[in-house]
Design a protein around this motif. Structure first.
Motif, PDB file in Angstrom:
ATOM      1  N   UNK A   2       0.964  -1.216  -0.220  1.00  0.00           N
ATOM      2  CA  UNK A   2       0.114  -0.357  -0.129  1.00  0.00           C
ATOM      3  C   UNK A   2       0.620   1.525   0.135  1.00  0.00           C
ATOM      4  N   UNK A   3       2.062   0.706  -0.314  1.00  0.00           N
ATOM      5  CA  UNK A   3       2.777   2.325  -0.595  1.00  0.00           C
ATOM      6  C   UNK A   3       2.680   3.301  -1.266  1.00  0.00           C
ATOM      7  N   UNK A   4       2.632   4.534  -1.139  1.00  0.00           N
ATOM      8  CA  UNK A   4       2.460   5.822  -2.271  1.00  0.00           C
ATOM      9  C   UNK A   4       3.527   6.531  -1.821  1.00  0.00           C
ATOM     10  N   UNK A   5       4.053   6.939  -2.949  1.00  0.00           N
ATOM     11  CA  UNK A   5       5.070   7.689  -2.805  1.00  0.00           C
ATOM     12  C   UNK A   5       4.358   9.523  -2.460  1.00  0.00           C
ATOM     13  N   UNK A   6       6.003  10.159  -1.816  1.00  0.00           N
ATOM     14  CA  UNK A   6       5.654  11.130  -1.399  1.00  0.00           C
ATOM     15  C   UNK A   6       4.308  12.468  -2.977  1.00  0.00           C
ATOM     16  N   UNK A   7       3.530  12.853  -3.051  1.00  0.00           N
ATOM     17  CA  UNK A   7       3.087  13.843  -4.287  1.00  0.00           C
ATOM     18  C   UNK A   7       3.667  15.182  -3.337  1.00  0.00           C
ATOM     19  N   UNK A   8       4.428  15.526  -2.496  1.00  0.00           N
ATOM     20  CA  UNK A   8       5.485  17.529  -3.540  1.00  0.00           C
ATOM     21  C   UNK A   8       6.465  16.797  -3.704  1.00  0.00           C
ATOM     22  N   UNK A   9       6.756  17.431  -4.621  1.00  0.00           N
ATOM     23  CA  UNK A   9       7.697  16.932  -5.705  1.00  0.00           C
ATOM     24  C   UNK A   9       9.459  16.641  -4.977  1.00  0.00           C
ATOM     25  N   UNK A  10       9.835  17.894  -4.061  1.00  0.00           N
ATOM     26  CA  UNK A  10      10.783  17.396  -3.185  1.00  0.00           C
ATOM     27  C   UNK A  10      10.773  16.405  -2.385  1.00  0.00           C
ATOM     28  N   UNK A  11      10.018  16.130  -1.878  1.00  0.00           N
ATOM     29  CA  UNK A  11      10.363  15.361  -0.860  1.00  0.00           C
ATOM     30  C   UNK A  11      10.348  13.440  -2.167  1.00  0.00           C
ATOM     31  N   UNK A  12       9.829  13.417  -2.609  1.00  0.00           N
ATOM     32  CA  UNK A  12      10.038  12.679  -4.352  1.00  0.00           C
ATOM     33  C   UNK A  12      10.859  12.625  -4.235  1.00  0.00           C
ATOM     34  N   UNK A  13      11.730  14.019  -4.731  1.00  0.00           N
ATOM     35  CA  UNK A  13      13.331  13.854  -5.309  1.00  0.00           C
ATOM     36  C   UNK A  13      13.936  12.750  -4.178  1.00  0.00           C
ATOM     37  N   UNK A  14      13.385  13.397  -3.257  1.00  0.00           N
ATOM     38  CA  UNK A  14      14.637  13.570  -1.781  1.00  0.00           C
ATOM     39  C   UNK A  14      14.509  11.680  -1.448  1.00  0.00           C
ATOM     40  N   UNK A  15      13.654  11.814  -1.845  1.00  0.00           N
ATOM     41  CA  UNK A  15      13.289   9.325  -1.408  1.00  0.00           C
ATOM     42  C   UNK A  15      13.318   8.794  -2.425  1.00  0.00           C
ATOM     43  N   UNK A  16      13.267   9.015  -3.229  1.00  0.00           N
ATOM     44  CA  UNK A  16      13.984   8.650  -4.482  1.00  0.00           C
ATOM     45  C   UNK A  16      15.517   8.334  -4.347  1.00  0.00           C
ATOM     46  N   UNK A  17      16.257   9.576  -4.568  1.00  0.00           N
ATOM     47  CA  UNK A  17      17.513  10.390  -4.145  1.00  0.00           C
ATOM     48  C   UNK A  17      18.125   8.566  -3.368  1.00  0.00           C
ATOM     49  N   UNK A  18      17.934   9.179  -2.159  1.00  0.00           N
ATOM     50  CA  UNK A  18      17.872   7.603  -0.691  1.00  0.00           C
ATOM     51  C   UNK A  18      18.085   6.430  -1.492  1.00  0.00           C
ATOM     52  N   UNK A  19      16.678   6.147  -2.224  1.00  0.00           N
ATOM     53  CA  UNK A  19      16.137   4.697  -2.414  1.00  0.00           C
ATOM     54  C   UNK A  19      17.500   4.110  -3.267  1.00  0.00           C
ATOM     55  N   UNK A  20      17.449   5.188  -4.432  1.00  0.00           N
ATOM     56  CA  UNK A  20      18.955   5.011  -5.393  1.00  0.00           C
ATOM     57  C   UNK A  20      20.401   4.821  -4.835  1.00  0.00           C
ATOM     58  N   UNK A  21      20.580   6.101  -3.592  1.00  0.00           N
ATOM     59  CA  UNK A  21      21.499   5.524  -3.197  1.00  0.00           C
ATOM     60  C   UNK A  21      21.808   4.380  -1.915  1.00  0.00           C
ATOM     61  N   UNK A  22      20.846   4.159  -1.832  1.00  0.00           N
ATOM     62  CA  UNK A  22      21.090   2.942  -1.064  1.00  0.00           C
ATOM     63  C   UNK A  22      20.632   0.940  -2.398  1.00  0.00           C
ATOM     64  N   UNK A  23      20.332   1.259  -2.790  1.00  0.00           N
ATOM     65  CA  UNK A  23      20.646   0.506  -3.989  1.00  0.00           C
ATOM     66  C   UNK A  23      21.658   0.073  -4.793  1.00  0.00           C
ATOM     67  N   UNK A  24      22.531   1.243  -4.948  1.00  0.00           N
ATOM     68  CA  UNK A  24      24.078   1.481  -5.631  1.00  0.00           C
ATOM     69  C   UNK A  24      25.009   0.629  -4.636  1.00  0.00           C
ATOM     70  N   UNK A  25      24.379   0.873  -3.284  1.00  0.00           N
ATOM     71  CA  UNK A  25      25.879   0.737  -2.067  1.00  0.00           C
ATOM     72  C   UNK A  25      25.200  -1.160  -2.025  1.00  0.00           C
TER      73      UNK A  25
END
Length: 192
Positions: A99-122
């Motif tokens: 039931x996860x829903x991404x943040x609707x705020x553009x900045x929050x979504x970008x921060x979430x995605x950057x954190x996810x991408x960095x975690x996946x890269x590691x």
């Protein structure tokens, strides 16, 4: 369908040899070139429960024997997850809530995605995966029409990224006495 399985990109012959030293029996799926799936028998509960570490121990043992990562796949319908167990110890977990829903705020979504991408890269680096972006792309974001991938679909995509067969997705010896499909081969625990 519930999932509790282990997959690895290691070939079947190496996995079969490593499972000869396993402390748990189970079923091996030898039918896919370039990867193997394993359904371990459930460990016996201690004090009425099975700890998280006891659930992961067979995968850690297999990773140690193979000198290669082993991914434990789990899906209970509410959340899908994958735990990468490494030969030298340690693990990394990925999870996808149904039931996860991404943040609707553009900045929050970008921060979430950057954190996810960095975690996946590691995680991809530790697992020796050639394309960290492919691992980061395994997501269950809702489509514009509101539909979203199921946990099984997410785990199948993960199997593709890590070079393992997806035949164990939707299978669990916690919920069935044996695997669906005739291609699985029984292996027994080593004697103590």
């Amino acid at each position: 369908m519930p999932t509790f399985a282990a997959v690895t990109a290691a070939d079947t012959d190496r996995v079969r040899a490593a499972l000869g030293r396993s402390r748990l029996g189970g079923y091996l799926y030898p039918g896919a070139p370039g990867g193997t799936a394993v359904l371990f028998d459930p460990p016996k509960p201690r004090f009425g429960r099975i700890s998280r570490s006891r659930l992961l121990d067979p995968a850690f043992d297999l990773a140690f024997e193979l000198k290669a990562p082993v991914w434990v796949l789990e899906d209970d319908g509410r959340c899908a997850g994958a735990t990468a167990c490494f030969a030298g110890g340690g693990f990394r977990e990925l999870s996808w809530a149904a039931d996860w829903t991404p943040p609707t705020d553009t900045a929050a979504l970008a921060a979430h995605r950057a954190e996810w991408d960095a975690y996946c890269a590691r995680t991809a680096e530790k697992a020796g995966l050639p394309d960290p972006a492919a691992l980061a792309a395994v997501r269950n974001d809702p489509a514009p029409d509101g539909s979203r991938p199921s946990g099984e679909e997410v785990l199948r995509r993960l199997c593709e990224v890590v070079g393992a067969p997806d035949t164990a997705v939707g299978q669990s010896l916690f919920h069935r006495a044996g695997p669906r499909g005739r291609d699985f081969v029984r292996f027994e625990a080593r004697r103590r």
